[in-house]
Motif scaffolding. Structure first.
Motif, PDB file in Angstrom:
ATOM      1  N   GLN A  44      37.046  46.899  41.840  1.00 23.13           N
ATOM      2  CA  GLN A  44      38.280  46.890  42.618  1.00 23.13           C
ATOM      3  C   GLN A  44      38.273  45.767  43.641  1.00 23.13           C
ATOM      4  O   GLN A  44      39.296  45.107  43.882  1.00 23.13           O
ATOM      5  CB  GLN A  44      38.446  48.241  43.326  1.00 23.13           C
ATOM      6  N   LYS A  45      37.121  45.529  44.239  1.00 28.31           N
ATOM      7  CA  LYS A  45      37.002  44.442  45.220  1.00 28.31           C
ATOM      8  C   LYS A  45      37.256  43.092  44.567  1.00 28.31           C
ATOM      9  O   LYS A  45      38.000  42.233  45.102  1.00 28.31           O
ATOM     10  CB  LYS A  45      35.604  44.490  45.844  1.00 28.31           C
ATOM     11  N   ALA A  46      36.685  42.869  43.407  1.00 26.57           N
ATOM     12  CA  ALA A  46      36.900  41.599  42.700  1.00 26.57           C
ATOM     13  C   ALA A  46      38.361  41.429  42.292  1.00 26.57           C
ATOM     14  O   ALA A  46      38.938  40.334  42.398  1.00 26.57           O
ATOM     15  CB  ALA A  46      35.997  41.549  41.467  1.00 26.57           C
ATOM     16  N   LYS A  47      38.970  42.525  41.843  1.00 30.36           N
ATOM     17  CA  LYS A  47      40.381  42.474  41.450  1.00 30.36           C
ATOM     18  C   LYS A  47      41.264  42.126  42.640  1.00 30.36           C
ATOM     19  O   LYS A  47      42.195  41.305  42.542  1.00 30.36           O
ATOM     20  CB  LYS A  47      40.784  43.807  40.848  1.00 30.36           C
ATOM     21  N   THR A  48      40.995  42.698  43.806  1.00 31.84           N
ATOM     22  CA  THR A  48      41.787  42.419  45.010  1.00 31.84           C
ATOM     23  C   THR A  48      41.659  40.960  45.425  1.00 31.84           C
ATOM     24  O   THR A  48      42.653  40.301  45.772  1.00 31.84           O
ATOM     25  CB  THR A  48      41.321  43.342  46.143  1.00 31.84           C
ATOM     26  N   GLU A  49      40.430  40.437  45.404  1.00 34.17           N
ATOM     27  CA  GLU A  49      40.242  39.032  45.769  1.00 34.17           C
ATOM     28  C   GLU A  49      40.978  38.105  44.808  1.00 34.17           C
ATOM     29  O   GLU A  49      41.585  37.106  45.226  1.00 34.17           O
ATOM     30  CB  GLU A  49      38.746  38.718  45.773  1.00 34.17           C
ATOM     31  N   LEU A  50      40.975  38.424  43.545  1.00 33.19           N
ATOM     32  CA  LEU A  50      41.671  37.606  42.559  1.00 33.19           C
ATOM     33  C   LEU A  50      43.180  37.637  42.803  1.00 33.19           C
ATOM     34  O   LEU A  50      43.854  36.594  42.755  1.00 33.19           O
ATOM     35  CB  LEU A  50      41.338  38.104  41.153  1.00 33.19           C
ATOM     36  N   LEU A  51      43.728  38.810  43.109  1.00 36.88           N
ATOM     37  CA  LEU A  51      45.164  38.915  43.383  1.00 36.88           C
ATOM     38  C   LEU A  51      45.548  38.143  44.636  1.00 36.88           C
ATOM     39  O   LEU A  51      46.592  37.472  44.692  1.00 36.88           O
ATOM     40  CB  LEU A  51      45.568  40.378  43.516  1.00 36.88           C
ATOM     41  N   THR A  75      44.059  35.490  45.888  1.00 39.62           N
ATOM     42  CA  THR A  75      43.978  34.047  45.579  1.00 39.62           C
ATOM     43  C   THR A  75      45.201  33.585  44.810  1.00 39.62           C
ATOM     44  O   THR A  75      45.795  32.533  45.111  1.00 39.62           O
ATOM     45  CB  THR A  75      42.706  33.776  44.766  1.00 39.62           C
ATOM     46  N   ARG A  76      45.593  34.390  43.835  1.00 40.55           N
ATOM     47  CA  ARG A  76      46.775  34.017  43.054  1.00 40.55           C
ATOM     48  C   ARG A  76      48.042  34.029  43.912  1.00 40.55           C
ATOM     49  O   ARG A  76      48.922  33.167  43.758  1.00 40.55           O
ATOM     50  CB  ARG A  76      46.936  34.962  41.878  1.00 40.55           C
ATOM     51  N   GLU A  77      48.173  34.965  44.829  1.00 42.24           N
ATOM     52  CA  GLU A  77      49.346  35.035  45.707  1.00 42.24           C
ATOM     53  C   GLU A  77      49.402  33.802  46.628  1.00 42.24           C
ATOM     54  O   GLU A  77      50.477  33.231  46.853  1.00 42.24           O
ATOM     55  CB  GLU A  77      49.285  36.327  46.530  1.00 42.24           C
ATOM     56  N   MET A  78      48.259  33.367  47.154  1.00 41.65           N
ATOM     57  CA  MET A  78      48.232  32.177  48.023  1.00 41.65           C
ATOM     58  C   MET A  78      48.632  30.939  47.236  1.00 41.65           C
ATOM     59  O   MET A  78      49.400  30.081  47.714  1.00 41.65           O
ATOM     60  CB  MET A  78      46.825  32.004  48.610  1.00 41.65           C
ATOM     61  N   GLU A  79      48.152  30.811  46.038  1.00 42.64           N
ATOM     62  CA  GLU A  79      48.532  29.663  45.215  1.00 42.64           C
ATOM     63  C   GLU A  79      50.022  29.671  44.917  1.00 42.64           C
ATOM     64  O   GLU A  79      50.688  28.626  44.953  1.00 42.64           O
ATOM     65  CB  GLU A  79      47.732  29.699  43.912  1.00 42.64           C
ATOM     66  N   ARG A  80      50.590  30.855  44.655  1.00 43.37           N
ATOM     67  CA  ARG A  80      52.032  30.931  44.381  1.00 43.37           C
ATOM     68  C   ARG A  80      52.852  30.532  45.597  1.00 43.37           C
ATOM     69  O   ARG A  80      53.847  29.805  45.481  1.00 43.37           O
ATOM     70  CB  ARG A  80      52.379  32.362  43.960  1.00 43.37           C
ATOM     71  N   LEU A  81      52.447  30.937  46.785  1.00 44.48           N
ATOM     72  CA  LEU A  81      53.168  30.574  48.001  1.00 44.48           C
ATOM     73  C   LEU A  81      53.105  29.073  48.248  1.00 44.48           C
ATOM     74  O   LEU A  81      54.096  28.434  48.619  1.00 44.48           O
ATOM     75  CB  LEU A  81      52.597  31.330  49.198  1.00 44.48           C
TER      76      LEU A  81
END
Length: 1668
Positions: A1095-1102, A1104-1110
Motif C-alpha cells: 500500500q505504501k508503494a502504491k501511494t508513492e506511485l500515485l 508521483t504520477r499526480e505531480m507529473e500531471r500537474l
C-alpha cells in the motif's frame, strides 16, 4: 501316549478340584454392626466379615452375586441382612452363627439399596433405595413379602432407624430434612404415614411461615383489588402451588447429620452447624438445646458438628472430626459437653453393644476400638486398619507361612497364611507402587513413585527393616519382578526403562544395567528353568498409535554379574547384541502376555475381545520386527481387561479380569479346570494374584474394594498336586544353599550393625567380614549420592569420560568460537557506524541459523496469534455494534434526534418510533372494524327501540351517509368530555370516538381492545408531533443555509475592513444529526494507521504520477505572468479595491521642501488633492460596508431569534405531547394491571378447583378406607365374638362333661380347670438393667410365641399324673387335661384376637380422623372459593378510571389523600357548585357574627393575658429564689465560711500528713532492705546455678566431642547400620541435655520472676501523683 494319559488323568482330577476362601483381609467402609453381644460384622468387598470380640476370630460370609451393598443386623433373632449390588438387587437374610440362608427378599428396585434397618422387636425390615425409585419399603422378613411401600422422588436419605420402644415408628433423616414415619396396621394391611419435622433456621431460630394454600394474614387493598397468594401471582395451578416459595421467602435451614432415639420416643438430632435438636415423638415439636460452657475453651479442637451419635442414660455420646468422643449431658433444654475418650483419628461411627457393656468406636480409616464399661474400664483396638487400600501383595518364600502387603502410603504388613493375623508392620512413609519378595533370600523389594527401590530384610517377620535403597530414575516404578530362581530383579519404569538388579544381598543389590523398551510397560514375564544358565525376559508394551502390541524378548546369562561391565555401555545400557534382544509385534492389542517355560510360545489376553491366544515364536533368529500370528484362540468368559500369570511350575495359566473371577487353566489346552469369584466388577475386579511356591495358597487382591482374599484348595490331589509339589521341592532344593548363604549374609550384616564398635563374640569368616565392610562403604556412598538417580550418575560419568577423551579437541573448538565471536563483535561495531540504509539488522549477525529460524517462526506465530486475537475482538465488537445499530437505529422508522435553539439553552427531542408490525396493524384493523360494527348496531338498536317514523328514518339515513362521506376529510370528536376521557389526546386532532367509556370496561376482551386503541392513539400523537418536529428541523436547515450565505458577505466585508471580529457560524451538533456518530472520520483516529508495504508503494506511485500531471497541465504561461506584473492580475479596478488603492508619491518628495521647484510644488498639491479624494472615497465605502454588515448581522439575529421562539413553542408542544402519552400509558397500565389481576384471580380459582378435586378424591379414598376398615373390623369382631363364645361354652359345659363322676371331684377338677401355671420371667442382672437405657421393651411376635411355648411347657407339668386328685380314674384325668389344654389354647387365641381388635379399632379411629380432616379441608376450600368469587365480582364492577382535573380545583394540604372510596360516588360538578354558593352565603353571615363576638372577647383576652403575665413573673421569681437556696457548697467552702481559725486548722492537717509520710518512708526503706537481702540471696543461688550450668556445659562439650568421635568411627565403618546400644546412649544423653535445659529455663524464669517482684516492690514505695 504316556504323557497324554497322564494329562487326561490330571484333567479328571482337575474337574473335581475347587477353591475355597481361607480368610479375607479388609477393613470397613460402612458402619459396623453388632450381631450379638460378643460379635460384630461389616461388609468388605464380596464378603461380610464377622469378628468375635473375645477371641478375635473371624468368620466370612460370601455374597455369590457380587459386592455386598448395605448390611443390617437383628440382635434378638441373631440374623444378618445384606443386599447385593447388581441390576435389580436382592436382600439376603442369614442366620448367625450358622450362616445359613433363611430367606431371600426380591423387590422392584432397579439399581441399589442404600439403607437397611431391622425393628428391634418384630419381623419388620425397612429398606430404602436411591435413584430412580427413592422408595421406602417395609418387609416382613420372615415371610419375605413387602407389607407396604412409599416413594419420595428426589430425596436421598442418609440414616434410617426404628424407634427401639415402638416398632411402628421409623425416622429417616437426610442433610436437608427429618421425617418420622408411622406404620399403621389393620389386621394384615399395613400403611405408611409420614410427618415432616419443621427445622429451625441456621442460627437456631424459627421462621413464621404463612400458609400458602389458605393465607390468613394477607392485607386488604380497597383500590387495586384483592391481594392474592404468591402462587396465584406466579400463575401456578397444580400441586407445585402448595409448596411454592418465592426466592425472598426461602431461608437456609439447619442440616441434620445424625439422629438417635430416646426411651421416651423423642429424637436427638445433631446438625452440621453445631446445634443439637430435641424432637418430641408425639407432636414433632423441635427444641434447640442450649450449650452450657463451664470450662476453658478446648484449644486445637475441630468439633463443629456431630458425625455420629449414640444414646446413653442422661445424654448422648457424639464425635466429630477431631478424634475425640464427647459426652453430652442433657438436662431439660440445656446440655454440657465433656471429654469422654480420645482416639487416634476422626471417629465415623459409635455403637453400643446390646447389653450396653461395650462401646464400639469406628474411625474413618476403618480401625475398630472397643471401650468396655467395667469397674476398671478398658479400651482396646479390635481391628487395626491399614493406611489405604492394598496396592500389592506377595508370598514370603516359600509361601506356606507368611505373606506381605503394601499400601499406597508405604505401609508394609506381614500376615500369617493360616489365620490371616497381622504379624508386623513397617511404615516407609513413601508413595509406594509395587512389592515383590525374593525367591533366593528372605528379602523383599518395594518400588515407589519417586523412582526408588527399597530392599527389606524379612528374616525376622516380626520386625522387618530396610537394608538398602536404590535410586534408579526419576520416573515412577511400575513393575517389580524376580525371576523364578531369584537371580535378578527386573524393575520397569513408566519411561520404558527395564533395570536389571542383582537380587542377591551379598552383591549389595548391584545395578547391572538397563534396557530401553516402549513406554507404558504393561507386563514383564520371565522364564528361568533350573536346567539352564540363562533367564528369558519378555516385556509387553502398547503401540496406541497403530493399535498393536509390542513384545521384546531378551536373555540374561547367569554370569552377567561378573561380566556386566562388558555387557553394558558407559551409560549403563545393556547392549542388544549381548542380551540377544528380539522384537515382535502382534496385530491386535493385548492387555497381558506371558512366556511359557519352554520359551517357544506366548500366551496373551486380548484387550478388546474376550479371547486368550497363544503365539508360536519362530525358531530362526531374525532382525528387525517380526509379526506374530495367533496359533491357538480360546474364548474366555471373563470380560474387561485381564491379566495372565503362570504358576511356579509353569503348567497352570492363571487369568484374572475386571469381572472379578479367577480362572486357572491348563497350559496346553487352555481349558479352565478351576474358577472362583472372589471379587466383582462393581469393585473393578482383581488387581493382582499371587500363588505360593507349592501352589497351596493363592492371594487375590481387589482393585477398588480394598479386599485381600486368601484361597485354598478344597479338593487337591493326583497329578495336579504332584507336579507342582515335585517342582516346589526341586526349586527349594536348588535354592536352599543360595538362601542359606544370602540369609547368613543378611544376618551377619544385621548383627554387625548391632555390634558396631566392638569385637564380635564368635568368629566370622574373613571374606564375609570384608564383604560386610564393603557393604557399609557402598551404603555410605549411596547415601552421599541419594539425590541423583543411578541412570543420571552413569550419564554424568560417561560425559566426564568423553570430556577427558576429547579435551584437546574441545579446547581448539573453544578457541575458534572465541575468535569467531570477536570477529562478529567487530562487525557489529562497524555496522553501528554505517548509515541506516546500509545498516544490517541485529538478527543477521546470528550464526545459529536454525535458532534464528526458530525464533523467527515463534515471533511470527506470536504475531499471528495476536493479530488473530485482535481480529476476533474487532469482529466481536463490530458484531455487537451491528446488533446495537440494528436494534436502536436501523429498526427505527423515525430516528431519534434533537433540535437546539440558536441563542437559548433549549433542546427539543422527537419521539423515536419503530414501524408497526403486520400483526399489530392487523389487530388494530380488526378492533376498528369491530368498534364500527358495534356503533352501527347500537344506532340500529336505538332506532328500533324509539320506533320512529319512516321519514325520520330516511332523513337520518341520508344524514348518516353525508357524515360517512365527510368522515375522510374531517375528524370526529368523541361525545365524552376530556375529564371522563382521561387524556388531552383531542388537542392533537386524534380520533377518539372508537374508544369505549372507562365506565363500561368490564370484560377482558373490551380491555384488550381498549389497550390496542390507546396504543394507536399514542402512535398518532407521536406521529403528529414528529411531523411538527420535522417541519422545525427543515426550518433550521433553511436558517443555517441563510446564515451561511450572509456570513460569506460578512467575511468579505471583514477582510476588506481588516477587522479582527469572529463570525458566528451555527452548525448542527451530534445530537441533532446522530447519524454522524455512526461514521468514524479520519480526524477522530489518533493512532497511526498501519500501512502495508504494497500500500505504501502504491501511494508513492500515485503521488508521483499526480505531480507529473500537474506539471504537464500548467506548462509555460507568459500571459498570466505579464498580467500579474502590470495590473495585479486584473483587467479593471473594482469598487472593492478602493481600500487597497495607493497613490504613488512623486520622486522629488524624497528631497527637502526647500529644494523643490515650482512645478514640483504644483505636483505636490495635485498629489495631496488626489490623496484627500481617495481618503474621502475610502471613508464613504467603509461606512457603507459597516452599514451593510450590521444589516446582515441584524437579519441573522432576527431570523434565529424567530426560530428560537418557534422552537420554544414546539418545546411546549412536546411537553403537551409527553403529557398525553403519559396519560394514555397510565390508562394502559391500569388496564394491564386489571388484566393481570384477572389472570391471578383465574389462576387462584383454578388452583382451588384442582385442590378441591384432589381433596374430594382423597375424601373418596378415606371414605373407602373407612368402609373397608369397618368391614374388616366387623368380620374380625365376629370371629372374636365366636372365640369368646366358644370360650364361655367350654367353661359352662365343664360340669356337663364330667357329670358322671362325684360332685366333690367335679369341684376339685373345676378348681384345677381354672388354675393356670405361673411363667417365671428371666431375671435380668441389675448391672445390665442399670446400663441399658431402654429397659424392658414391648413384646413382639417372637416373644409371644416364646411365652406361649413356655406356657405349654408349664401345662405339661400340670398335666402330670402326680397332680391328679386321689380316687380319680386316669382316663378321666386324661380327658380333663385335654379339655383344660383346649381351654388354655382358646384363651390365648382370645387374647391375641383382643389385641388385634384394639389395634383395628385404633386404626379405624385414625382413618375417621383423617376423613374429618379432609372434610374440613374441603369446607375450607368451598369457603375460599365463595370469597374469591365475591372478590372477583367486586373487582369487575369497581373499575379504576382516570379523570382530568384542573389545577386549583382540588386543594389538598400536605398531600394527605385518603384512598378509601368505599362509600364514594361520581356526581355532576354543577351540583357541587350550587351547594358551594349556598355554603359561601351562609359562611359570610357567620363571619359577620364572628367579627362582632371578636370585638367583645378582645377585652377579655387582654385582661387574661395581663393576668397570665403576672403569674409567669411570679413563677420566675420563685424559681430564682429556689435556685439560690439549692446552690451547691462543698464541705471545704462551708468549713471556710463557718470556721473562724481556718488557717490553724490547715496547718494541723499539714503536720499530720508530714508525720504520715515519714512513717511511710521508714516502712519503705525497711522493705527495700529486705528486698535487697532477698535479691543478694537469689543472686548467690543464681551464681551457684551458673557454676553448675557451666560444669554441665563443659561436660556436654566433652560428650559432644565423644559423640563426634563416635560419629567419625561410625562413618568410617558404616553409617546406615543401626545399633541399639548407641541409640540408647544417645537417647540418655539427649534426655539429660533436655533435662538440664529445662532446669536452666526454670531457673531463668525464677530469676525473672524475682526481678519483677523487686521492681514491683521498688515501684510500690514511690509516691503516686494522682491528678485530682
Amino acid at each position: 501316549m504316556a504323557q497324554d494319559r497322564e494329562r487326561d488323568e490330571a484333567q479328571n482330577v482337575a474337574l473335581c478340584a475347587s477353591l475355597s476362601v481361607r480368610w479375607v483381609q479388609g477393613f470397613p467402609r460402612q458402619n459396623v454392626h453388632f450381631v450379638n453381644d460378643s460379635t460384630i460384622c461389616y461388609p468388605c468387598g464380596n464378603f461380610v466379615i464377622f469378628i468375635n470380640i473375645e477371641t478375635k476370630k473371624k468368620t466370612v460370609l460370601q455374597c455369590m452375586n457380587g459386592i455386598v451393598g448395605v448390611v443390617a443386623t437383628n440382635v434378638p433373632y441373631e440374623v444378618v441382612a445384606f443386599s447385593d449390588r447388581r441390576l435389580r438387587p436382592l436382600i439376603y437374610i442369614y442366620n448367625f452363627p450358622g450362616l445359613t440362608r433363611r430367606t431371600k427378599l426380591k423387590g422392584n428396585v432397579l439399581l441399589d439399596y442404600t439403607l437397611l434397618s431391622f425393628s428391634y422387636c418384630g419381623t419388620y425390615l425397612a429398606s430404602y433405595s436411591s435413584l430412580p425409585e427413592f422408595e421406602l419399603a417395609l418387609w416382613n422378613w420372615e415371610s419375605g413379602v413387602i407389607l407396604c411401600k412409599k416413594s419420595q422422588p428426589g430425596i436421598d436419605v442418609s440414616q434410617m432407624t426404628f424407634n427401639p420402644m415402638n416398632r411402628h415408628q421409623l425416622c429417616l433423616s437426610s442433610p436437608s430434612a427429618v421425617t418420622v414415619w408411622t406404620i399403621e396396621r389393620s389386621n394384615q394391611e399395613h400403611y405408611l404415614k409420614a410427618k415432616s419435622v419443621k427445622l429451625p433456621m441456621e442460627d437456631g431460630s424459627f421462621c413464621n411461615e404463612t400458609d400458602v394454600v389458605f393465607p390468613q394474614s394477607l392485607p386488604k387493598d380497597p383500590i387495586y383489588g384483592p391481594v392474592l397468594p404468591v402462587s396465584a401471582i406466579a400463575g401456578l395451578v397444580g400441586e407445585e402451588a402448595e409448596t411454592f416459595r418465592p426466592k425472598d421467602g426461602l431461608y437456609a435451614l439447619l442440616h441434620p447429620t445424625m439422629h438417635c432415639w430416646t426411651p421416651t420416643s423423642d429424637l436427638y438430632v445433631g446438625c452440621e452447624e453445631g446445634h443439637l435438636l430435641m424432637i418430641s415423638g408425639e407432636n414433632l415439636k423441635v427444641t434447640v438445646l442450649n450449650k452450657i460452657e463451664d470450662g476453658p475453651p478446648r484449644v486445637g479442637r475441630n468439633f463443629v458438628s456431630p458425625v455420629t451419635m449414640a444414646y446413653q442414660k442422661g445424654g448422648v455420646l457424639a464425635s466429630g472430626i477431631d478424634g475425640f468422643v464427647y459426652s453430652f449431658l442433657i438436662k431439660d433444654t440445656n446440655y454440657k459437653v465433656e471429654d469422654f475418650l480420645e482416639v487416634e483419628g476422626p471417629v465415623e461411627h459409635l455403637m453400643f453393644s446390646p447389653s450396653y457393656r461395650m462401646l464400639l468406636i469406628q474411625t474413618d480409616k476403618g480401625s475398630i476400638y472397643i471401650y468396655t464399661f467395667d469397674e476398671e474400664p478398658t479400651f482396646e483396638k479390635l481391628l487395626a486398619a491399614c493406611d489405604g487400600k492394598f496396592q500389592a501383595t506377595d508370598f514370603i518364600t516359600p509361601g506356606n507361612e507368611y505373606c506381605m502387603t503394601l499400601t499406597q502410603s508405604g505401609e508394609v504388613c506381614v500376615w500369617g497364611i493360616e489365620d490371616g493375623a497381622c504379624v508386623s508392620r513397617i511404615y516407609l512413609n513413601i508413595p509406594a507402587t509395587v512389592l515383590a519378595c525374593s525367591p533366593s533370600s528372605l528379602s523383599a523389594a518395594v518400588g515407589t513413585e519417586d523412582g526408588f527401590v527399597h530392599f527389606l530384610d524379612i528374616q525376622d517377620v516380626e520386625s522387618p527393616h530396610s537394608v538398602h535403597t536404590a535410586y534408579l530414575s526419576e520416573s515412577p516404578v511400575q513393575h517389580l519382578l524376580y525371576d523364578q530362581r531369584g537371580m535378578y530383579l527386573l524393575v520397569g519404569t513408566s519411561e520404558g526403562h527395564v533395570f536389571v538388579i542383582n537380587a542377591k544381598p551379598s552383591s549389595l543389590f548391584q545395578i547391572l544395567g538397563f534396557i530401553e523398551v516402549g513406554k507404558g510397560i504393561l507386563q514383564i514375564s520371565t522364564v528361568s528353568p533350573l536346567e539352564t544358565d540363562v533367564v528369558e525376559v519378555m516385556v509387553l508394551s502398547p503401540l496406541p498409535e497403530t493399535g498393536r502390541t509390542r513384545l521384546e524378548i531378551f536373555t540374561l546369562p547367569k554370569i552377567l554379574p561378573q561380566v556386566s561391565a562388558s555387557f553394558a555401555d558407559e551409560r549403563g545400557r545393556l547392549r542388544d547384541a549381548f542380551i540377544h534382544k528380539f522384537v515382535y509385534e502382534i496385530e491386535h492389542a493385548l492387555s497381558s502376555a506371558v512366556l511359557n517355560f519352554q520359551s517357544n510360545r506366548i500366551y496373551g489376553f486380548c484387550n478388546q475381545v474376550p479371547y486368550i491366544c497363544s503365539y508360536l515364536l519362530p525358531e530362526k533368529e531374525h532382525s528387525g520386527i517380526c509379526i506374530l500370528k495367533s496359533y491357538q484362540k480360546v474364548q474366555s468368559k471373563q470380560y474387561g481387561p485381564g491379566m495372565l500369570s503362570l504358576s511356579p511350575h509353569g503348567l497352570w495359566l492363571i487369568t484374572i479380569a475386571k469381572c472379578g473371577i479367577l480362572c486357572i487353566r491348563d497350559i496346553h489346552t487352555l481349558e479352565t479346570f478351576v474358577q472362583c469369584r472372589s471379587h466383582s466388577h462393581q469393585g473393578h475386579g482383581i488387581q493382582s494374584v499371587r500363588i505360593s511356591m507349592d501352589g497351596q495358597s493363592i492371594l487375590v487382591n481387589g482393585k477398588d474394594d480394598s479386599t485381600l482374599v486368601n484361597l485354598r484348595w478344597r479338593q487337591f490331589g493326583g497329578n495336579l498336586a504332584n507336579e507342582i509339589l515335585e517342582y516346589s521341592q526341586q526349586l527349594s532344593t536348588y535354592l536352599k544353599n543360595t538362601m542359606d548363604e544370602e540369609n547368613d549374609y543378611l544376618s551377619v550384616a544385621k548383627k554387625d550393625s548391632l555390634d558396631l564398635g566392638s569385637e564380635p563374640e564368635h568368629a566370622i569368616n574373613e571374606n564375609v567380614r570384608l564383604s560386610v565392610d564393603s557393604l557399609q562403604e557402598e551404603l555410605v556412598k549411596v547415601d552421599n549420592t541419594a539425590e541423583i538417580p543411578w541412570i543420571q550418575q552413569k550419564s554424568q560419568e560417561a560425559i566426564k569420560n568423553e570430556v577427558k577423551l576429547f579435551s584437546n579437541k574441545r579446547k581448539e573448538i573453544k578457541r575458534g568460537i572465541k575468535a569467531l565471536a570477536k570477529t562478529i563483535l567487530d562487525m557489529m561495531e562497524e555496522n553501528e557506524a554505517v548509515d541506516n540504509i546500509a545498516k544490517l539488522e541485529q538478527q543477521e549477525f546470528g550464526l545459529d541459523l536454525e535458532e534464528l529460524e526458530r525464533l523467527h517462526d515463534e515471533s511470527e506465530e506470536e504475531v499471528a496469534k495476536i493479530r488473530k486475537d485482535a481480529e476476533m475482538q474487532n469482529l466481536a465488537k463490530r458484531y455487537l455494534a451491528e446488533l446495537i445499530k440494528e436494534e436502536c437505529w436501523n429498526s427505527m422508522a423515525v430516528k431519534g434526534r434533537a433540535l437546539k435553539c440558536f441563542h437559548i439553552p433549549c433542546v427539543v427531542e422527537n419521539f423515536p418510533m419503530k414501524e408497526r408490525t403486520d400483526e399489530e396493524l392487523k389487530e388494530l384493523k380488526r378492533v376498528v372494524q369491530q368498534k364500527k360494527i358495534e356503533a352501527e348496531c347500537l344506532k340500529l338498536q336505538k332506532e328500533i327501540v324509539e320506533v320512529q317514523s319512516a321519514i325520520t328514518l330516511v332523513k337520518k339515513h341520508h344524514e348518516e351517509e353525508d357524515e360517512e362521506e365527510e368522515e375522510d376529510g374531517t375528524t370526529k370528536d368523541t361525545n365524552l368530555p376530556n375529564y371522563l376521557l382521561g387524556s388531552l389526546s383531542t388537542d392533537f386532532r386524534v380520533h377518539t370516538s372508537l374508544l369505549s367509556s372507562q365506565l363500561e370496561l368490564h370484560s377482558r376482551e373490551e380491555k384488550i381492545n381498549q389497550i390496542i386503541l390507546l396504543k394507536d392513539i399514542i402512535y398518532k400523537v407521536k406521529t403528529a408531533f414528529n411531523s411538527e418536529f420535522d417541519a422545525a428541523y427543515k426550518q433550521k436547515e433553511i436558517e443555517i443555509a441563510r446564515v451561511k450565505e450572509n456570513n460569506v458577505r460578512i467575511q468579505e466585508i471583514v477582510l476588506d475592513l481588516e477587522l479582527e471580529e469572529s463570525i458566528w457560524q451555527p452548525e448542527f451538533e451530534d445530537c441533532e444529526k446522530p447519524e454522524r456518530t455512526l461514521i468514524v472520520e479520519s480526524t477522530e483516529i489518533t493512532a497511526q494507521r498501519h500501512i502495508n508495504p504494497w500500500q505504501k508503494a502504491k501511494t508513492e506511485l500515485l503521488v508521483t504520477r499526480e505531480m507529473e500531471r500537474l506539471l504537464l497541465s500548467r506548462g509555460p504561461n507568459t500571459r498570466r505572468r505579464a498580467l500579474m506584473d502590470m495590473m495585479g492580475g486584473v483587467l479593471e479596478v473594482k469598487k472593492e479595491d478602493i481600500l487597497r488603492m495607493v497613490i504613488p508619491q512623486p520622486a522629488f518628495m524624497s528631497k527637502p521642501d526647500a529644494l523643490w521647484s515650482e512645478e514640483e510644488r504644483k505636483q505636490f498639491k495635485a498629489y495631496e488633492k488626489k490623496v484627500k479624494e481617495l481618503n474621502e472615497e475610502r471613508d464613504k465605502y467603509r461606512k457603507s460596508l459597516e452599514t451593510e454588515m450590521k444589516k446582515l448581522q441584524n437579519s441573522i439575529q432576527e431570523s434565529t431569534q424567530n426560530f428560537d421562539e418557534h422552537l420554544k413553542r414546539l418545546f411546549e408542544r412536546r411537553v403537551r405531547a409527553e403529557m398525553v402519552v403519559s396519560q394514555e400509558e397510565l390508562k394502559i397500565n391500569n388496564l394491564v394491571f386489571s388484566l393481570m389481576l384477572d389472570e391471578e384471580i383465574s389462576s387462584r380459582e383454578a388452583f382451588l378447583n384442582n385442590y378441591l378435586a384432589r381433596k374430594q378424591e382423597e375424601k373418596s379414598q378415606t371414605t373407602e378406607a373407612i368402609r373397608k376398615s369397618r368391614e374388616d373390623l366387623d368380620m374380625y369382631k365376629e370371629h372374636y365374638d365366636n372365640l369368646l363364645a366358644e370360650d364361655k361354652v367350654l367353661d359352662r359345659s365343664f360340669k356337663k362333661e364330667f357329670s358322671e363322676i362325684p360332685s366333690h371331684q367335679v369341684d376339685i377338677l373345676y378348681k384345677l380347670f381354672k388354675r393356670r401355671p405361673r411363667i417365671h420371667k428371666q431375671k435380668v442382672h441389675s448391672d445390665t438393667t442399670s446400663l441399658v437405657p431402654f429397659g424392658e421393651r414391648p413384646g413382639s411376635g417372637k416373644l409371644n410365641k416364646d411365652a406361649f411355648a413356655q406356657l405349654m411347657k408349664a401345662m405339661d407339668d400340670l398335666d402330670s399324673i402326680n397332680n391328679m386328685p386321689e380316687g380319680l380314674d386316669p382316663s378321666v384325668w386324661e380327658h380333663f387335661c385335654m379339655t383344660r389344654r383346649a381351654k388354655v389354647e382358646n384363651e390365648q387365641k382370645v387374647k391375641q384376637k383382643a389385641a388385634g381388635l384394639i389395634e383395628m379399632v385404633a386404626f379405624l379411629q385414625r382413618r375417621t380422623e383423617d376423613d374429618e380432616k379432609v372434610q374440613h379441608e374441603i369446607e375450607k376450600v368451598f369457603h375460599e372459593l365463595i370469597l374469591l368469587q365475591e372478590d372477583k365480582v367486586k373487582f369487575q364492577l369497581n373499575l379504576t378510571i382516570q379523570i382530568l382535573l384542573k389545577q386549583g380545583q382540588v386543594e389538598l394540604e400536605n398531600f394527605q389523600l385518603l384512598l378509601d372510596y368505599s362509600d364514594a360516588i361520581l356526581i355532576n360538578k354543577n351540583i357541587i357548585e350550587d351547594l358551594n354558593s349556598v355554603i359561601r352565603t351562609q359562611g359570610q353571615k357567620k363571619v359577620a357574627s364572628m367579627m362582632e363576638s371578636k370585638e367583645i372577647h378582645k377585652g377579655i383576652f387582654q385582661i387574661e393575658w395581663e393576668h397570665k403575665k403576672m403569674e409567669m413573673e411570679m413563677e420566675d421569681l420563685n424559681q430564682k429564689a429556689w435556685d439560690i437556696q439549692m446552690l451547691f457548697f462543698s464541705r471545704d467552702r462551708q468549713k471556710y465560711l463557718n470556721e473562724p481559725n481556718y488557717e490553724t486548722l490547715i496547718a494541723i492537717q499539714i503536720g499530720i500528713m508530714e508525720q504520715t509520710i515519714a512513717v511511710l518512708d521508714k516502712t519503705h526503706k525497711k522493705n527495700v532492705e529486705n528486698c535487697k537481702k532477698l535479691l543478694k540471696k537469689l543472686r548467690r543461688c543464681s551464681n551457684q546455678k551458673d557454676v553448675a550450668n557451666y560444669t554441665l556445659s563443659c561436660n556436654l562439650r566433652e560428650e559432644l566431642v565423644a559423640v563426634s568421635e563416635r560419629k567419625d568411627i561410625c562413618n568410617a565403618v558404616g553409617s546406615t547400620l543401626t545399633c541399639e546400644k548407641i541409640a540408647k546412649e544417645r537417647y540418655e544423653n539427649m534426655m539429660q541435655h533436655q533435662k538440664l535445659t529445662k532446669i536452666s529455663k526454670e531457673q531463668a524464669e525464677q530469676i525473672s520472676i524475682l526481678q519483677a517482684e523487686v521492681e514491683r516492690l521498688r515501684m510500690k514505695t514511690f509516691p503516686a501523683l494522682v491528678q485530682m
